[in-house]
Design a protein around this motif. Structure first.
Motif: not given
Length: 230
Positions: A154-181
C-alpha cells in the motif's frame, strides 16, 4: 493527516453540489463547504456552527456528517465521531472519500481489520483523484496490525502517486521493523527532504544509524534531538 481529511471532504462537497435537488440542499452544501474550510483553519467553533446549520437544512447531507465526524475526532469525542461517520457511509456507501475517512477512523480506534475493509472499499474506485490518501491510510493501518507485506504494498503504491510524508515515515518504520536498515535510511532521507522531521523520526534515525555502525550520523541525530528538548 489532518490535511488528508480536509482534502477528502472538499472533494466530497464538490461532488455533491451538482446533484443538489433544491435550494435548501444547495444551501446545506454551501454551509458544509464553509465548515470544512473552517475546520482546515482550526476554527472548530465556527466550523461546528456551519456544519450543524448544514444538517438543519438537510439531515441527509453526507458531506456535513463526514466533516462533523472529523471535527469530533479533533475534539476527542469518539462516540459522536463514530455516529457521524456511520451516518455518512450509510448515505453515500460508495463514495471513496467518505468510506476512506471511516476506515481511517476505525484503524485509529484499533479496529484494524474493519478499518482495512473500508479502506479497500475506497480503493475500488480507480478514478478517485486522491487515491493516494486511502492507500497511505491503508498502509499505516496494516503496519499497526503487523501486516508488514500488505503495508509495504500500500505505501509503495501511495508513493507512486504522491511523495507524501506519512507514506515515507511508514516505510521508514516498516523497514526498521524488518531490520532492513539501508532501506530505512533511504526512506528517512526522502522524508527529511520534505521538511523538518518529527521527534519520532529523529529517534528512528539515531537507531538506524547505530544499527548501521555510523557513529557520526547517530551522534548528529542525538544532537538534533537534544536541540528539540522535551
Amino acid at each position: 493527516m489532518r490535511h488528508f481529511w480536509v482534502v477528502g471532504i472538499a472533494w466530497i462537497v464538490a461532488a455533491c453540489v451538482g446533484s443538489a435537488a433544491n435550494s435548501r440542499q444547495k444551501l446545506s452544501l454551501t454551509y458544509a463547504e464553509k465548515g470544512a474550510a473552517y475546520l482546515a483553519e482550526g476554527n472548530l467553533e465556527v466550523a461546528a456552527q456551519d456544519l450543524n446549520k448544514s444538517l438543519e437544512l438537510d439531515p441527509n447531507n453526507a458531506a456535513a456528517h463526514s466533516t462533523l465526524a472529523l471535527l469530533y475526532e479533533r475534539l476527542g469525542d469518539q462516540e459522536k465521531a463514530l455516529a457521524h461517520h456511520q451516518a455518512a457511509v450509510k448515505l453515500l456507501p460508495s463514495d471513496p472519500g467518505i468510506v476512506g475517512n471511516f476506515g481511517r477512523f476505525l484503524c485509529h480506534q484499533g479496529r484494524f481489520q474493519e478499518g482495512l475493509e473500508f479502506l479497500k472499499r475506497a480503493l475500488r474506485d480507480r478514478l478517485y483523484v486522491k487515491r493516494w490518501i486511502p492507500l497511505t491510510n491503508a498502509g499505516e493501518c496494516a503496519l499497526k496490525a503487523g501486516k508488514l507485506e500488505e503495508a509495504e504494498e500500500y505505501l509503495r503504491e501511495a508513493l507512486s502517486s504522491s511523495e507524501n510524508a506519512l507514506a515515507l515515515s511508514g516505510l521508514v518504520k516498516l523497514y526498521f521493523l524488518k531490520q532492513d536498515y539501508l532501506k530505512a535510511r533511504a526512506f528517512l532521507q526522502r522524508y527529511e527532504a520534505l521538511g523538518a522531521p518529527e521527534r519520532e523520526m529523529l529517534e528512528l534515525g539515531e537507531k538506524i544509524e547505530s544499527a548501521l555502525g555510523d557513529r557520526q550520523a547517530a551522534d548528529s541525530y542525538r544532537r538534533r534531538l537534544a536541540e528539540l528538548g522535551n
